[in-house]
Design a protein around this motif. Structure first.
Motif, mmCIF file in Angstrom:
data_model
loop_
_atom_site.group_PDB
_atom_site.id
_atom_site.type_symbol
_atom_site.label_atom_id
_atom_site.label_comp_id
_atom_site.label_asym_id
_atom_site.label_seq_id
_atom_site.Cartn_x
_atom_site.Cartn_y
_atom_site.Cartn_z
ATOM 1 N N THR A 1 42.484 68.970 90.733
ATOM 2 C CA THR A 1 41.858 67.710 90.349
ATOM 3 C C THR A 1 41.419 67.685 88.894
ATOM 4 N N PHE A 2 41.612 68.790 88.173
ATOM 5 C CA PHE A 2 41.228 68.791 86.764
ATOM 6 C C PHE A 2 42.264 68.122 85.868
ATOM 7 N N VAL A 3 43.410 67.719 86.415
ATOM 8 C CA VAL A 3 44.379 66.932 85.640
ATOM 9 C C VAL A 3 44.275 65.473 86.068
ATOM 10 N N ASP A 4 44.866 64.588 85.263
ATOM 11 C CA ASP A 4 44.683 63.158 85.536
ATOM 12 C C ASP A 4 45.513 62.664 86.709
ATOM 13 N N ARG A 5 46.571 63.362 87.069
ATOM 14 C CA ARG A 5 47.390 62.973 88.224
ATOM 15 C C ARG A 5 47.526 64.174 89.165
ATOM 16 N N THR B 1 39.090 66.022 83.238
ATOM 17 C CA THR B 1 39.505 64.666 83.594
ATOM 18 C C THR B 1 38.355 63.960 84.287
ATOM 19 N N GLU B 2 38.191 62.687 83.981
ATOM 20 C CA GLU B 2 37.182 61.871 84.661
ATOM 21 C C GLU B 2 37.855 61.061 85.762
ATOM 22 N N HIS B 3 37.378 61.254 86.989
ATOM 23 C CA HIS B 3 37.920 60.566 88.160
ATOM 24 C C HIS B 3 36.841 59.704 88.811
ATOM 25 N N PRO B 4 37.238 58.658 89.542
ATOM 26 C CA PRO B 4 36.275 57.969 90.403
ATOM 27 C C PRO B 4 35.845 58.896 91.538
ATOM 28 N N VAL B 5 34.600 58.824 91.942
ATOM 29 C CA VAL B 5 34.116 59.642 93.062
ATOM 30 C C VAL B 5 34.674 59.126 94.387
ATOM 31 N N LEU C 1 40.394 63.686 79.602
ATOM 32 C CA LEU C 1 39.460 63.901 78.496
ATOM 33 C C LEU C 1 39.915 65.035 77.590
ATOM 34 N N VAL C 2 40.401 66.133 78.198
ATOM 35 C CA VAL C 2 40.852 67.310 77.450
ATOM 36 C C VAL C 2 42.102 67.850 78.137
ATOM 37 N N GLY C 3 43.135 68.161 77.355
ATOM 38 C CA GLY C 3 44.336 68.782 77.891
ATOM 39 C C GLY C 3 45.419 67.772 78.219
ATOM 40 N N ASP C 4 46.659 68.185 78.014
ATOM 41 C CA ASP C 4 47.836 67.355 78.284
ATOM 42 C C ASP C 4 48.594 67.968 79.459
#
Length: 302
Positions: free
Chosen positions: A104-108, A187-191, A291-294
């Motif tokens: 979950t630390f990545v955006d997808r 990454t910022e996710h909705p809770v 937020l950080v990382g590709d």
């Protein structure tokens, strides 16, 4: 010709089903695959016994029927991965004994994971899954409203030592931990995530969650535990006792899981393949943001 009937047997009232009469393979017929997908969405995690015929390549071939595959892992895959998209989950390099939703630390994050038991200890080593949809449904209305409006920052720079200080990493374990944070992702996710296929709402947390923007560390810790305890209530869980050759497939958008580390120093080896996911979306329609990382090299753009 003998025809084997495919059956789906619920394991608990809220999560988990065992499917029999299916030999997993890359050329699984369309009707059987449709039943597998239907069961996965309904039961969140599904199990197949005695799939001894599978290899890394054919496991990946089956997983690809569910969608495009990711690389083994955003950071450790290149060092510890195998061919055919497989990430070995090796007890010699660490134990996944905390509640998590994968990557979950990545955006997808992955939409699904396919895990095969390669080598098991003589006792213990079960895995438990929790249904994050029913956890959300059980929240009192004021807590649902609160969760709907929260965002959480997830990161891979997880402090294992803070959770288990007796496990000072050495040797391969230290090398694995170092590789895990060799590239930092945040990454910022909705809770609360809206499932893209079922429309269900699910609590989207797990141990990679680090803070709620706008709230203090103390408030985060309190609220995180409040929601996590709802996820991991026994009523929301199913526990699977593995046999070598078993395969578990879970919906990573609607579950958390925990590998029980109750097998001492005995080795345990599982092979995991993950199916690429989409950008999570919250109740208000807002999406996750990196937020950080590709992570574009890890997961294809759906």
């Amino acid at each position: 010709m003998t025809t084997t009937t495919t059956t789906v047997r619920r394991l608990t009232g809220r999560v988990g089903a065992e499917i029999t009469g299916v030999e997993l393979r890359p050329d699984l017929d369309r009707d059987t695959l449709a039943r597998v997908r239907e069961a996965l969405l309904a039961h969140k995690v599904i199990f197949f016994r005695d799939q001894h015929h599978l290899t890394d390549e054919t496991q990946a071939g089956f997983a690809s029927l569910l969608g495009p595959l990711t690389t083994p892992h955003p950071t450790t895959g290149a060092t510890f991965g195998r061919e055919h998209h497989v990430l070995p989950i090796d007890s010699e390099k660490g134990r996944a004994d905390s509640w998590r939703t994968d990557v979950t630390f990545v955006d997808r994050p992955p939409q699904a994971s396919v895990l095969r038991a390669v080598h098991l200890p003589p006792h213990g080593g079960d895995t438990t899954w929790a249904n994050t949809v029913t956890a959300y449904r059980d929240l009192p209305e004021p807590l649902r409203v609160l969760a709907d409006g929260l965002r959480a920052v997830h990161g891979n720079d997880y402090d294992y030592a803070a959770v288990a200080p007796e496990r000072a990493p050495t040797g391969d374990l230290k090398r694995y931990r170092d590789a895990f944070v060799s590239t930092v992702y945040k990454t910022e996710h909705p809770v609360v995530r809206v499932h893209p296929e079922t429309g269900e709402r699910a609590l989207f947390l797990g141990h990679f969650a680090q803070r709620f923007p706008g709230l203090s560390t103390k408030d985060f810790q309190y609220l995180f535990e409040l929601f996590q305890q709802r996820v991991t209530r026994p009523e929301n869980t199913v526990r699977w006792t593995w046999r070598e050759g078993d395969v578990a497939v879970w919906d990573n958008r609607a579950t958390q899981h925990y590998a029980v580390a109750d097998y001492g120093d005995h080795p345990r080896l599982m092979h995991r393949i993950t199916v690429a996911g989409d950008l999570p979306r919250g109740v208000d329609g807002s999406t996750s943001r990196s937020l950080v990382g590709d992570s574009s090299g890890y997961t294809p753009d759906l």
